[in-house]
Scaffold this motif. Structure first.
Motif, PDB file in Angstrom:
ATOM      1  N   ALA A   5       0.813  -1.219   0.000  1.00 21.55           N
ATOM      2  CA  ALA A   5       0.000   0.000   0.000  1.00 21.55           C
ATOM      3  C   ALA A   5       0.846   1.269   0.000  1.00 21.55           C
ATOM      4  O   ALA A   5       0.384   2.321  -0.442  1.00 21.55           O
ATOM      5  CB  ALA A   5      -0.932  -0.001   1.212  1.00 21.55           C
ATOM      6  N   TYR A   6       2.072   1.182   0.516  1.00 20.63           N
ATOM      7  CA  TYR A   6       2.951   2.353   0.604  1.00 20.63           C
ATOM      8  C   TYR A   6       4.320   1.982   0.057  1.00 20.63           C
ATOM      9  O   TYR A   6       5.269   1.759   0.803  1.00 20.63           O
ATOM     10  CB  TYR A   6       3.058   2.829   2.058  1.00 20.63           C
ATOM     11  CG  TYR A   6       1.739   3.269   2.657  1.00 20.63           C
ATOM     12  CD1 TYR A   6       1.324   4.594   2.581  1.00 20.63           C
ATOM     13  CD2 TYR A   6       0.903   2.347   3.284  1.00 20.63           C
ATOM     14  CE1 TYR A   6       0.121   4.990   3.125  1.00 20.63           C
ATOM     15  CE2 TYR A   6      -0.304   2.733   3.826  1.00 20.63           C
ATOM     16  CZ  TYR A   6      -0.696   4.072   3.744  1.00 20.63           C
ATOM     17  OH  TYR A   6      -1.904   4.460   4.279  1.00 20.63           O
ATOM     18  N   SER A  24     -10.669   5.364   5.822  1.00 22.91           N
ATOM     19  CA  SER A  24     -10.133   4.160   5.181  1.00 22.91           C
ATOM     20  C   SER A  24     -10.459   4.159   3.691  1.00 22.91           C
ATOM     21  O   SER A  24     -11.572   4.514   3.283  1.00 22.91           O
ATOM     22  CB  SER A  24     -10.721   2.908   5.834  1.00 22.91           C
ATOM     23  OG  SER A  24     -10.333   2.819   7.189  1.00 22.91           O
ATOM     24  N   GLU A  25      -9.493   3.735   2.885  1.00 18.18           N
ATOM     25  CA  GLU A  25      -9.680   3.706   1.437  1.00 18.18           C
ATOM     26  C   GLU A  25     -10.199   2.363   0.945  1.00 18.18           C
ATOM     27  O   GLU A  25     -10.837   2.294  -0.107  1.00 18.18           O
ATOM     28  CB  GLU A  25      -8.362   4.050   0.734  1.00 18.18           C
ATOM     29  CG  GLU A  25      -7.877   5.463   0.996  1.00 18.18           C
ATOM     30  CD  GLU A  25      -6.711   5.847   0.104  1.00 18.18           C
ATOM     31  OE1 GLU A  25      -6.418   5.100  -0.860  1.00 18.18           O
ATOM     32  OE2 GLU A  25      -6.090   6.890   0.379  1.00 18.18           O
ATOM     33  N   ASN A  26      -9.900   1.297   1.679  1.00 19.08           N
ATOM     34  CA  ASN A  26     -10.301  -0.045   1.247  1.00 19.08           C
ATOM     35  C   ASN A  26     -11.241  -0.662   2.282  1.00 19.08           C
ATOM     36  O   ASN A  26     -10.872  -0.820   3.447  1.00 19.08           O
ATOM     37  CB  ASN A  26      -9.065  -0.934   1.065  1.00 19.08           C
ATOM     38  CG  ASN A  26      -8.075  -0.337   0.078  1.00 19.08           C
ATOM     39  OD1 ASN A  26      -8.444   0.031  -1.025  1.00 19.08           O
ATOM     40  ND2 ASN A  26      -6.814  -0.230   0.489  1.00 19.08           N
ATOM     41  N   LYS A  94      -4.618   3.228   4.009  1.00 21.55           N
ATOM     42  CA  LYS A  94      -4.599   2.408   2.802  1.00 21.55           C
ATOM     43  C   LYS A  94      -4.447   0.922   3.087  1.00 21.55           C
ATOM     44  O   LYS A  94      -4.506   0.101   2.167  1.00 21.55           O
ATOM     45  CB  LYS A  94      -3.463   2.860   1.883  1.00 21.55           C
ATOM     46  CG  LYS A  94      -3.659   4.240   1.282  1.00 21.55           C
ATOM     47  CD  LYS A  94      -2.517   4.583   0.334  1.00 21.55           C
ATOM     48  CE  LYS A  94      -2.694   5.979  -0.262  1.00 21.55           C
ATOM     49  NZ  LYS A  94      -1.595   6.323  -1.178  1.00 21.55           N
TER      50      LYS A  94
END
Length: 249
Positions: A5-6, A24-26, A94
Motif C-alpha cells: 500500500a505504501y 479508510s480507502e479499502n 490504505k
C-alpha cells in the motif's frame, strides 16, 4: 506499514498517526454476501475500523508482536493486515483494516480479537479481545473509542493486555424493524438449524475466530484460572450477603 500500500515511502511517527486518522480507502463489504441457506432481511449495517493498538504484551521471547486483528459479527469474519514488530501497531488508511457487516438483529455483537501472527501453519499467540454491543451504539453517529483487551469472558486477570483503538458507525435502514427484531429468533434453516456458521479459510483462522468469540475460557474446557475466578466470585457473594444481614439486624 504494509509495503503493497505504501511502496517506497517512509513516514515519521507524526505522519503515521495523521495517516491513521484519515478515512479508510479499502473496505471489505459483506452486505452482498450470503452464508449457507439463510435469507434473513438485512435491517442495517455496521462499519468497523481498527486504527491502532497500544501497549500489547510481548508474546514472543526474541521478537516484538506482529499484530493482526480479527473481526467477527454474525456469520462473517474479517482479518486485517499484519503489522510487523510493534507492541503499539498502527494501521494506516490504505491498509486492510476496515469492513462493513450486515445486521439482521439489533442485539448482534461485534467481537474483535488481537493476535501475534506467527506465520503460516503456526498457532498465533492470543493477546486479547473486546466485545461491542451493537444496540448501545447510536445510529448515524461515529464512535472513536479505546477499549481494554481481555483474555477471558468471566475471569479477571490483573496483568494488562493493552488497548485497541476502534472507529465504529451503525446505520439502521428502518429503526422500527430494528426494535421489532428483539421479538424474533434467528430463522431455522434446513442445513444449519438455529446455529450461526462462520466460514474459515483454514484451521488457523478457525482457531482465531473461536478465541475472538469465546476468549480463552472456551465452553467445555476446564481451566484452573476459571475455577479460581468462580471461587472468588462466590466469596464476594457470601461477603455481601453477610454484610447485608448484619445491617438489617
Amino acid at each position: 506499514v504494509p509495503s503493497y500500500a505504501y511502496r517506497n515511502r517512509r513516514m515519521t511517527e507524526k505522519e503515521l498517526y495523521k495517516e491513521m486518522a484519515t478515512n479508510s480507502e479499502n473496505w471489505e463489504d459483506f452486505r452482498q454476501q450470503t452464508v449457507g441457506d439463510r435469507d434473513e432481511e438485512m435491517i442495517g449495517s455496521l462499519h468497523a475500523e481498527v486504527l491502532a493498538c497500544h501497549g500489547l504484551p510481548k508474546l514472543d521471547k526474541f521478537t516484538n508482536t506482529d499484530a493482526v486483528c480479527y473481526f467477527v459479527c454474525g456469520p462473517y469474519a474479517f482479518a486485517t493486515d499484519v503489522i510487523d514488530g510493534f507492541c503499539s501497531p498502527v494501521w494506516p488508511s490504505k491498509s486492510r483494516r476496515a469492513c462493513i457487516f450486515p445486521l439482521f438483529y439489533a442485539y448482534q455483537e461485534l467481537y474483535v480479537g488481537v493476535f501475534d501472527d506467527d506465520g503460516v501453519g503456526q498457532n498465533d499467540d492470543f493477546a486479547g479481545r473486546v466485545v461491542v454491543d451493537v444496540s448501545r451504539l447510536r445510529p448515524n453517529s461515529e464512535y472513536d473509542v479505546y477499549l481494554p483487551l481481555r483474555l477471558y469472558r468471566n475471569t479477571y486477570v490483573k496483568q494488562p493486555r493493552g488497548v485497541i483503538h476502534l472507529r465504529l458507525r451503525v446505520e439502521w435502514h428502518n429503526e422500527k424493524k430494528a426494535v421489532l427484531s428483539y421479538l424474533k429468533l434467528p430463522k431455522k434453516t434446513k442445513h444449519l438449524g438455529n446455529s450461526v456458521t462462520v466460514n474459515c479459510a483454514d484451521l488457523k483462522s478457525f482457531r482465531n475466530v473461536v478465541l475472538t468469540v469465546q476468549g480463552k475460557d472456551v465452553p467445555g474446557r476446564w481451566k484452573q484460572l476459571v475455577q479460581k475466578g468462580i471461587q472468588r466470585e462466590m466469596k464476594l457473594y457470601k461477603f455481601v450477603m453477610q454484610t447485608t444481614m448484619k445491617e438489617q439486624m
